[in-house]
Enzyme design. Structure first.
Site, short mmCIF file in Angstrom:
data_model
loop_
_atom_site.label_atom_id
_atom_site.label_comp_id
_atom_site.label_asym_id
_atom_site.label_seq_id
_atom_site.Cartn_x
_atom_site.Cartn_y
_atom_site.Cartn_z
N GLU A 1 0.83 -1.20 0.00
CA GLU A 1 0.00 0.00 0.00
C GLU A 1 0.87 1.25 0.00
OE1 GLU A 1 -3.71 0.64 2.43
OE2 GLU A 1 -2.39 2.08 3.45
N PHE B 1 0.47 5.80 -0.22
CA PHE B 1 -0.46 6.93 -0.13
C PHE B 1 0.12 8.13 -0.86
CE2 PHE B 1 2.20 7.17 3.70
CZ PHE B 1 2.65 8.48 3.65
N LYS C 1 2.25 14.84 -0.15
CA LYS C 1 1.63 16.16 -0.21
C LYS C 1 2.33 17.11 -1.16
CE LYS C 1 -0.19 15.89 4.51
NZ LYS C 1 -0.21 16.49 5.87
N TRP D 1 -6.97 7.01 -0.83
CA TRP D 1 -7.83 8.07 -1.36
C TRP D 1 -8.17 9.01 -0.21
CZ3 TRP D 1 -10.25 9.02 -6.15
CH2 TRP D 1 -11.37 9.86 -6.13
N HIS E 1 -8.25 2.88 -3.68
CA HIS E 1 -9.22 3.15 -2.62
C HIS E 1 -10.28 4.12 -3.12
CE1 HIS E 1 -6.62 2.00 1.10
NE2 HIS E 1 -6.20 1.34 0.03
N ARG F 1 -16.19 2.84 3.52
CA ARG F 1 -17.02 3.92 4.05
C ARG F 1 -16.16 5.15 4.28
NH1 ARG F 1 -18.96 4.37 10.14
NH2 ARG F 1 -16.86 5.29 10.16
N ASP G 1 -13.22 7.23 7.10
CA ASP G 1 -13.22 7.74 8.46
C ASP G 1 -13.93 9.09 8.52
OD1 ASP G 1 -11.70 5.54 9.31
OD2 ASP G 1 -9.83 6.53 8.73
N LYS H 1 -21.45 -6.72 2.75
CA LYS H 1 -20.61 -6.21 1.67
C LYS H 1 -20.26 -7.31 0.67
CE LYS H 1 -17.65 -4.21 4.63
NZ LYS H 1 -16.49 -3.43 5.14
#
Length: 662
Positions: free
Chosen positions: A80, A82, A85, A112, A140, A170, A172, A232
């Site tokens: 994974e 991410f 920035k 995401w 994601h 869903r 956070d 799900k």
């Protein structure tokens, strides 16, 4: 490609090739440190981890998976990442993904940001990984802060970018919110999102969902969370990726509970290597993750030494993976990398060294083609590429990204496809770093030809990692001619592309094999190099005396010389024969492309990536300008592929006279 299809194939292969006997079940305490030694044969799990192919769901009681210790196939791993920035952080991540792709992950996933705030960066990373690294991507997508219209727009963009896999979440609570709440016009939960993706896009997307072995962080508990997990899966999700944990029994028990309520799809355990003691405390407290006393004591003892903490973190992760993989509770592991490379690489290396004879823990996989294919839908049938960009694959992908069709089976007419024009963005898609980094590799102040020759020689020997013409280190097949290449470069034959001759090696050969089992691979010796006018004259004289050689040469002015190719035409440099298939020729040499397209790029790299480092009045600038203006770019094909050292003997003989090195 959909990840579920890859998992299904792995499962089917393993069930066919494995021996009898159920996986063993640990009955010891929860301590990770006793993971391997405490595995017993009693009390096997009622259902194995990888128990269905996710699409054609198996009955509630699928058959036992066979003993993984006798399984010749490898476990799979995934990573994974991410979105950083900053643009600089994004460039660094691209370089890290470039390196980590060589660990052969089954897929990578990209996170995401809530409300789609990282949509551009997420899609950029996904597109880069697929197009340039040949990796499948699990993207994601969260419900947080998005209307149904915005979700569909994101899915359309993902589809256009070639993404085939979505991790439906869903999400956070948004920034500044204590509790999660849906967008007024959005989805209330991940189940609704899964159902929407499935009903709108059918089978285009493979869908993963999150599992929480210790319950969701909202405190609802495992049993409560399992109810929604089942919903799900029933809505159309294909497989589950779990939150990280540090107690393997938690995962094992979680899987058993899933099977008891009829969840039969694969469940991939999430593992996070520990990077520092403070971050470990923050993450485990935030996620309410159970940590055994043994692990706590182990980390407490070294908490003020970051390197020691990382080492202990690697050991903990290795033991967890050993227990889960060798116990048959999973067939693969998902690593939360935190965009860091070293710990994950060390974990995989240690898994390989558990038993040198146990190939279950090898990260190497059989190559589909000699070069890494793109996973983009538009290029899925691509089977042929010219050899010139073998060491600059990103450049080739960039210059051909607008093609409607890609060569399949045969290269065809080089005059038909139009290669994209060169631009600054094209060159700097691949970078050697900043000016200081490039000078450290290419020379602070080269003033003699030998200074330049030594840079090329150092690259061949692995002393510097990259060259302007080589965006990756020397490939394994070139190690067989490494000594010859190093000697040639020191003498002024500046090689930027080469391959040795191969005459019918089995297609599963660890160095030269590709295309799957049961076939045979062949290739002609090939070299591409820059040479001085003096060395070019030697090459011409020698090539004219040898019928097996084809030589093509030209300088930056476009002055062209050819030897030994009456009528010209495309030459297959790599080919393979396989059962029940036509002969494949994935790598070719096309003189039209070499002369009219590649040479322009190759010569311009002297200026854009090297000469530009120095002041115009400097000796280094003058030297490199002279090389650009006077040297020839030469390509030589040796058609006598049954003799593997012909070309290299010839070149070494010619290189004995080094009078042009000033």
């Amino acid at each position: 490609m959909k990840i579920i299809e890859k998992i299904r194939k792995i499962r089917n292969d393993r069930l066919e090739l494995s021996s009898s006997g159920p996986p063993s079940r640990s009955t010891s305490s929860n301590s990770v440190s006793s993971a391997v030694s405490s595995v017993h044969n009693d009390d096997p799990p009622s259902v194995p981890f990888l128990s269905s192919d996710l699409v054609d769901k198996l009955p509630p009681n699928p058959p036992q998976q066979k003993n993984p210790n006798n399984n010749p196939n490898t476990p799979y791993f995934s990573f994974e990442f991410f979105p950083p920035k900053t643009e600089a952080g994004l460039d660094n991540l691209y370089e890290r993904i470039d390196r980590m792709k060589d660990l052969e992950p089954l897929f990578i996933d990209v996170t995401w940001g809530a409300g789609g705030r990282t949509e551009r960066e997420t899609l950029s990373i996904a597109s880069y990984a697929q197009q340039y690294c040949g990796l499948d991507v699990l993207m994601h997508l969260t419900c947080t802060g998005l209307s149904k219209f915005a979700v569909q727009a994101a899915l359309e963009t993902a589809k256009d970018a070639g993404v085939h896999n979505i991790l439906a979440l869903r999400g956070d609570a948004g920034k500044g919110q204590s509790m999660w709440s849906p967008h007024p016009e959005g989805f209330k939960n991940a189940t609704e999102l899964v159902r929407f993706i499935k009903s709108t896009y059918g089978d285009h997307f493979g869908i993963a969902v999150a599992g929480h072995p210790e319950g969701h962080i909202d405190g609802s508990g495992v049993d409560y969370d399992l109810k929604y997990l089942k919903e799900k899966i029933d809505a159309g999700a294909d497989f589950i990726v779990t939150q990280f944990f540090y107690d393997t029994e938690v995962f094992i028990n979680y899987v058993e509970k899933c099977r008891e309520i009829g969840i039969t799809c694969p469940i991939i355990p999430g593992v996070m290597a520990i990077q520092s003691y403070p971050s470990f405390l923050r993450m485990t407290q935030f996620c309410k993750t159970k940590v055994s006393k043994d692990i706590t004591a182990m980390l407490e003892a070294v908490k003020d030494d970051d390197e020691a903490v990382k080492t202990k973190g690697v050991e903990i992760a290795v033991e967890m993976c050993q227990k889960l993989l060798r116990g048959g509770y999973c067939d693969g592991v998902h690593f939360y990398t935190l965009n860091l490379e070293r710990s994950v690489r060390r974990i995989l290396e240690k898994l390989e060294s558990v038993d040198p004879d146990d190939h279950n823990f090898s990260s190497k996989t059989q190559r589909k083609l000699p070069w890494r294919p793109s996973t983009l839908e538009t290029r899925k049938k691509e089977e042929v590429r010219p050899i010139n960009w073998a060491n600059r694959p990103k450049s080739y992908m960039k210059r051909t990204e607008d093609w409607d069709e890609f060569p399949n089976g045969r290269w065809g007419d080089a005059r038909s496809p139009a290669f994209g024009e060169l631009s600054d963005s094209h060159f700097y898609r691949f970078t050697l770093g900043n000016v200081e980094d490039r000078k450290a590799m290419l020379g602070e102040n080269p003033t003699a030809l030998q200074d330049v020759y030594d840079v090329f020689g150092d690259y061949i020997l692995g002393k510097i990692p990259l060259l302007p013409w080589c965006e990756q280190s020397l490939q394994p097949e070139s190690f067989t001619i490494q000594e010859e290449l190093a000697a040639l470069n020191r003498k002024g034959f500046l090689t930027i592309n080469s391959q040795p001759a191969v005459n019918g090696v089995p297609s599963d050969d660890p160095v030269f094999g590709w295309g799957g089992k049961g076939g045979y691979c062949y290739q002609k010796a090939y070299v591409e190099c820059f040479v001085s006018p003096e060395n070019f004259a030697k090459l011409l004289e020698s090539a004219e005396k040898r019928e097996s050689l084809n030589l093509y040469g030209l300088n930056s002015k476009g002055e062209e010389v050819k030897v030994g190719q009456e009528g010209g035409g495309v030459t297959a440099l790599t080919w393979g024969v396989f059962p029940n298939r036509e002969v494949l020729q994935p790598t070719v040499f096309d003189p039209e492309i070499f002369v009219h397209t590649w040479s322009e790029e190759a010569f311009s790299l002297w200026q854009t990536m090297w000469l530009s480092l120095y002041d115009e009045e400097s000796e280094a600038y003058e030297l490199l300008e002279e090389i650009h203006d006077t040297f020839y770019l030469v390509a030589i094909v040796d058609n006598e592929f049954q003799k593997d050292d012909n070309l290299w003997k010839l070149l070494l003989e010619l290189s004995h006279d080094d009078g042009d090195a000033k």
